[in-house]
Each structure stands twice: as structure tokens, then as C-alpha cells.
Design a protein around this motif. Structure first.
Motif, PDB file in Angstrom:
ATOM      1  N   LEU A   1     -12.998 -32.304  35.808  1.00 57.11           N
ATOM      2  CA  LEU A   1     -13.444 -32.071  34.431  1.00 57.11           C
ATOM      3  C   LEU A   1     -13.809 -33.450  33.886  1.00 57.11           C
ATOM      4  N   TYR A   2     -15.110 -33.651  33.683  1.00 57.13           N
ATOM      5  CA  TYR A   2     -15.670 -34.957  33.327  1.00 57.13           C
ATOM      6  C   TYR A   2     -16.373 -34.765  32.002  1.00 57.13           C
ATOM      7  N   TRP A   3     -16.051 -35.568  30.965  1.00 57.32           N
ATOM      8  CA  TRP A   3     -16.635 -35.289  29.657  1.00 57.32           C
ATOM      9  C   TRP A   3     -16.991 -36.549  28.880  1.00 57.32           C
ATOM     10  N   LYS A   4     -17.916 -36.318  27.947  1.00 53.27           N
ATOM     11  CA  LYS A   4     -18.376 -37.386  27.063  1.00 53.27           C
ATOM     12  C   LYS A   4     -18.577 -36.808  25.674  1.00 53.27           C
ATOM     13  N   GLN A   5     -18.079 -37.540  24.676  1.00 55.38           N
ATOM     14  CA  GLN A   5     -18.286 -37.162  23.293  1.00 55.38           C
ATOM     15  C   GLN A   5     -19.649 -37.644  22.816  1.00 55.38           C
ATOM     16  N   GLU A   6     -20.203 -36.873  21.923  1.00 50.00           N
ATOM     17  CA  GLU A   6     -21.446 -37.271  21.270  1.00 50.00           C
ATOM     18  C   GLU A   6     -21.169 -38.462  20.341  1.00 50.00           C
TER      19      GLU A   6
ATOM     20  N   ILE B   1     -15.229 -40.168  29.500  1.00 51.74           N
ATOM     21  CA  ILE B   1     -16.024 -41.386  29.343  1.00 51.74           C
ATOM     22  C   ILE B   1     -15.713 -41.922  27.952  1.00 51.74           C
ATOM     23  N   GLY B   2     -15.494 -43.194  27.852  1.00 54.47           N
ATOM     24  CA  GLY B   2     -15.185 -43.779  26.552  1.00 54.47           C
ATOM     25  C   GLY B   2     -15.632 -45.225  26.469  1.00 54.47           C
ATOM     26  N   LYS B   3     -15.216 -45.869  25.422  1.00 52.33           N
ATOM     27  CA  LYS B   3     -15.527 -47.285  25.205  1.00 52.33           C
ATOM     28  C   LYS B   3     -14.235 -48.084  25.218  1.00 52.33           C
ATOM     29  N   LYS B   4     -14.288 -49.226  25.875  1.00 53.58           N
ATOM     30  CA  LYS B   4     -13.171 -50.165  25.867  1.00 53.58           C
ATOM     31  C   LYS B   4     -13.778 -51.556  25.802  1.00 53.58           C
ATOM     32  N   ASP B   5     -13.410 -52.295  24.789  1.00 55.23           N
ATOM     33  CA  ASP B   5     -13.980 -53.634  24.581  1.00 55.23           C
ATOM     34  C   ASP B   5     -15.504 -53.580  24.570  1.00 55.23           C
TER      35      ASP B   5
ATOM     36  N   LYS C   1     -17.480 -51.756  26.093  1.00 56.63           N
ATOM     37  CA  LYS C   1     -18.083 -51.380  27.369  1.00 56.63           C
ATOM     38  C   LYS C   1     -17.781 -49.914  27.651  1.00 56.63           C
ATOM     39  N   THR C   2     -18.758 -49.217  28.214  1.00 58.08           N
ATOM     40  CA  THR C   2     -18.541 -47.826  28.591  1.00 58.08           C
ATOM     41  C   THR C   2     -17.673 -47.795  29.848  1.00 58.08           C
ATOM     42  N   THR C   3     -16.631 -46.966  29.797  1.00 59.67           N
ATOM     43  CA  THR C   3     -15.693 -46.874  30.915  1.00 59.67           C
ATOM     44  C   THR C   3     -15.358 -45.414  31.203  1.00 59.67           C
TER      45      THR C   3
END
Length: 172
Positions: free
Chosen positions: A153-158, A68-72, A74-76
Motif C-alpha cells: 500500500l503506497y500512497w501520496k497526499q495531494e 511518500i512524504g517530505k523530510k528536510d 526532500k521527497t522521501t
């Protein structure tokens, strides 16, 4: 003629030994061994090659790695195969050094499938005192009766806006 036969035998022997398949079965017999192998195989010092064959061995065919990240702003999410991950992150891991350590785990198992919520800290070096980043890996596994496979494997950074909840951090 004798020298040519010896040379052919040597070449065939070298070729066969180069093609030998390593036995990674002990790395995937339990949930614990599978998760430990996942963390260890991506971790290493700057300049240290990773064992990408072992990395790929952890994943079932068609498995996805989904950050999960940010692009423009927006969370993507981004969907990658293990091979895509190696292509996009492999060089960076080696060029920069990277260690990811599990600091807490929540495990749910129902028969032959499991869900792991694994909180991690990442460092560039074993000597670093402060983590480069933290986050949570959501890992889905499947057991085919012989071994555990990572399915996703699904991940998100703090982040400052989204800190890791206390429930998923080690209790001191």
C-alpha cells in the motif's frame, strides 16, 4: 470441591471463547471487499477503537505500507509493516477521529494479481463538509486461490504543488 470444579470450567470456557478466532474470510474474497474493508477499518469517530486484527488480516506476510512524504524539504518514502503503521498512526486515528473515503478507482487485473489506483478524501468526522486531505493509494494485491492479500500500500497526499490529476478524480 464442587465449587472449585465449576470455577475451573467457567475459567476454561472464558479463556477458550476469548481465544476464538473471528472469521474475516468474507472481507477478502473480492478486490472490492478487500478495498472496502481497508477503508472502513482505519475509519472511525474520535475515541472509537479500530479493529487492528482485521487490519492485519488484509495484509500478506512481509507486506509494506509506504507513504511518500517530505523530510528536510526532500521527497522521501518510509517503509512500514502493518504493525509499524498501527504503532505510528493507530493512536492518532483514535484520538482525532478519521474517515478515509474512496472517491475514484482505477483497477488493473492480470490473473492472480491486481493493481488499484484509489483516490481518497480524508475527514476527521462524518459531518465534515471539506476534506482534511486528499491523495492516491496505490494498492497491489495477490490472490492465492482462496482470497485477496494486500502486498503493498503506497500512497501520496495531494499538495498545492502536486494536485491530483483530473483523470483520477470523479467525473461530475
Amino acid at each position: 470441591m464442587k465449587k472449585q470444579v465449576i470455577a475451573i470450567i467457567v475459567l476454561l470456557t472464558l479463556n477458550l471463547s476469548a481465544q476464538e478466532k473471528k472469521d474475516y474470510s468474507s472481507k477478502v474474497t473480492t478486490i472490492d471487499s478487500t478495498i472496502a474493508t481497508l477503508y472502513s477499518v482505519i475509519s472511525g469517530d474520535k475515541g472509537e477503537a479500530r479493529n487492528w486484527k482485521l487490519f492485519k488480516h488484509l495484509f500478506r506476510k512481509d507486506a509494506k505500507l509506504i507513504p511518500i512524504g517530505k523530510k528536510d524539504k526532500k521527497t522521501t518514502v518510509r517503509y512500514m509493516s502493518p504493525e509499524d503503521y498501527i504503532k505510528t498512526s493507530g493512536k492518532w486515528l483514535v484520538n482525532n477521529g478519521f474517515y478515509e473515503l474512496e472517491i475514484k478507482r482505477e483497477t488493473q487485473v492480470f490473473g492472480d494479481f491486481a493493481h488499484i489506483f484509489s483516490t481518497y478524501e480524508s475527514y476527521k468526522s462524518k459531518e465534515d463538509e471539506k476534506p482534511l486531505m486528499r491523495g492516491i493509494n496505490s494498492i497491489q494485491l495477490f490472490n492465492d486461490g482462496k482470497r485477496w492479500w494486500i502486498i503493498n500500500l503506497y500512497w501520496k497526499q495531494e499538495s498545492e504543488e502536486n494536485p491530483i490529476p483530473e483523470a483520477y478524480l470523479p467525473q461530475n
